[in-house]
Enzyme design. Structure first.
Site, PDB file in Angstrom:
ATOM      1  N   GLU A  78      -5.848  10.283   3.755  1.00 28.51           N
ATOM      2  CA  GLU A  78      -5.001   9.324   3.043  1.00 28.51           C
ATOM      3  C   GLU A  78      -5.307   7.967   3.645  1.00 28.51           C
ATOM      4  OE1 GLU A  78      -2.927   6.809   1.630  1.00 28.51           O
ATOM      5  OE2 GLU A  78      -1.515   7.325   3.216  1.00 28.51           O
ATOM      6  N   CYS A  95       0.343   1.291   2.945  1.00 29.69           N
ATOM      7  CA  CYS A  95      -0.840   1.405   2.097  1.00 29.69           C
ATOM      8  C   CYS A  95      -0.476   1.172   0.639  1.00 29.69           C
ATOM      9  CB  CYS A  95      -1.507   2.766   2.279  1.00 29.69           C
ATOM     10  SG  CYS A  95      -0.401   4.172   2.065  1.00 29.69           S
TER      11      CYS A  95
END
Length: 498
Positions: A271, A305
């Site tokens: 990720e 993010c």
């Protein structure tokens, strides 16, 4: 000043000034406190990003200690029933909720996140635990009748999921010190796996506290080890140790690609970064859109993010939208993270703040204009709005992991989609519109893992699938349900059926 271990009650944490000190000279290998008094060169000091005061220290693990942790994990076979796994996770969730103030204070002290954001993170951690407990109770098998074709037989095929044979290696970043850890550990516990986790060396204390809460809730210590150390020294061992079956990593693209190259014949779940747009169409509710844009940019100090990294606005409404963003940015309070009234604390360190400052300076030199903010003091960087930004500028071409709001304009939906897809990233997005034809195109044509309509890019439940494509990840999803699938192998068996 307090000299309490952060696994204790932490009564000083979260008080104004952020000056609490945590003595912590241990990491956790299979629940055992490892380290004790070490020389400074084998210790990692942890500092408050706002005050620069030392708040604690952890051992700098050796490669041999990491190997020992993986050997313990590989050698253990967890036999917890579904009820027992759920019970451990529910007990830990209750402890997190009962100690939210203490946990938030620790998260804030070591990361610089404001208490509001740290308190919200503690709540999310409890959610991860509860969802994991619920999923542990869910039957994950399927049944297939075999008499479905002319060649069929009177049999049935059954499936069941089981833990991996080897250990899971987990590496987490600094930006959500406990929630990122929870998203690795909880699915592992729920599936009877064994995990060795290395938290960011910048925020290790929250991870150790989380492990201790699980041990107190009854987790067999062999199922979880926390190792703290210098990534330059131990990261490769975390990736290539012979006892590792799966590596799960959240962090930067560069490190993710290094892991992919190094991991060899084992599973990897990556990720990585994001460069998420909020796209504001000409029919959008501009008050709602500007509120989402500001919240998406500055919550968690922009260090997510899925934070809003680019504001793409239709030219017909750009002027009014920009006015609203500037007005709401001016009202966004920032400063001492320990002040409960503040809406934004610091970024992780002064080096990160200097990077944001330099990228904005570069954009200005190329024709952009700062409308508000762009002030730095140490690790504190003010919420910043920049207009006249072009897609090729580093500020928006790369991931700027901080509280910066770059505004770009477009003329129609084709241009909006082209700009949104024009970076190496593909994590998430937000679109502000009420037109179903626009929504349909955005869902179909944006090259991302998530499209949120009239919501920030980062919106999700801890349960739901999460992840990206391109440089944001390999397409494998996290979130409790998907992580549990990744952390298991599927076995089929068949029986006679009449």
């Amino acid at each position: 000043m307090s000299n309490r271990d952060p696994t204790e009650a932490l009564p000083e944490v979260g008080r104004a000034g952020g000056g609490a000190t945590f003595r912590h000279e241990q990491m956790r290998i299979a629940g055992e406190k490892v380290g004790g008094e070490r020389s400074g060169e084998r210790t990692i000091e942890v500092f408050n990003p706002y005050t620069n005061q030392r708040i604690g220290s952890v051992p700098k693990a050796t490669v041999e200690e990491v190997r020992r942790a993986f050997a313990i994990a590989r050698g253990y076979r967890a036999k917890l029933t579904r009820f027992e796994r759920a019970n451990v996770l529910n007990k830990a969730a209750a402890q997190v909720r009962a100690r939210t103030c203490d946990i938030a204070g620790l998260i804030s002290a070591e990361s610089g996140l404001c208490l509001k954001d740290a308190t919200y993170e503690a709540g999310r951690v409890a959610d991860v635990l509860v969802f994991g407990a619920n999923e542990a109770l869910r039957d994950d098998g399927q049944i297939f009748s075999c008499d479905l074709t002319p060649h069929g037989r009177n049999r049935r095929v059954y499936t069941q999921r089981g833990p991996l044979l080897g250990a899971i290696s987990a590496i987490t970043p600094f930006n959500h010190p406990m929630n990122q850890v929870a998203h690795k550990v909880v699915p592992a516990v729920a599936t009877n796996n064994r995990m060795v986790l290395k938290p960011s060396e910048k925020v290790p204390l929250s991870a150790i506290l989380f492990a201790d809460l699980l041990y107190e809730a009854g987790l067999p210590p062999e199922m979880l080890s926390i190792v703290t150390g210098d990534p330059k020294e131990i990261a490769d061992e975390m990736i290539s140790n012979e006892n590792v079956d799966l590596v799960t990593f959240t962090g930067s693209v560069a490190v993710g690609k290094h892991i992919a190259a190094k991991a060899g014949y084992r599973r990897i779940v990556l990720e990585l970064g994001g460069n998420d747009p909020i796209i504001v169409m000409e029919d959008a509710d501009l008050d709602e859109a500007s509120t989402l844009a500001v919240q998406g940019s500055y919550k968690n100090s922009g260090q997510r993010c899925t934070a809003v990294k680019r504001m793409l606005v239709h030219r017909a409404v750009a002027a009014h939208f920009t006015e609203l963003v500037v007005e709401k940015t001016r009202r966004w309070t920032f400063g001492n993270p320990a002040d409960a009234r503040v809406e934004m604390g610091t970024v992780i360190d002064a080096a990160a703040a200097r990077l944001f400052e330099s990228r904005v300076d570069e954009a200005v030199a190329q024709g952009a204009r700062v409308l508000v903010g762009h002030r730095r003091e140490g690790a504190l960087y003010s919420p910043t709005v920049v207009e006249r930004v072009r897609p090729e500028m580093t500020l928006v071409r790369e991931e700027t992991f901080g509280p910066v709001s770059p505004i770009l304009t477009f003329g129609d939906i084709d241009e909006a989609i082209r700009i949104a897809n024009g970076t190496a990233y593909g994590l998430s997005s937000a679109v502000c519109t009420n037109r179903l034809d626009y929504i349909t195109r955005f869902v179909a044509e944006l090259d991302v893992g998530t499209v949120n309509v009239r919501e920030v890019p980062g919106y999700r439940l801890e349960l739901t699938p999460f992840g990206g494509i391109k440089d944001s990840g390999l397409g494998y999803k996290e979130g409790v349900q998907e992580a549990m699938k990744s952390f298991t192998h599927l076995k089929t068996y068949s029986l006679p059926w009449s």
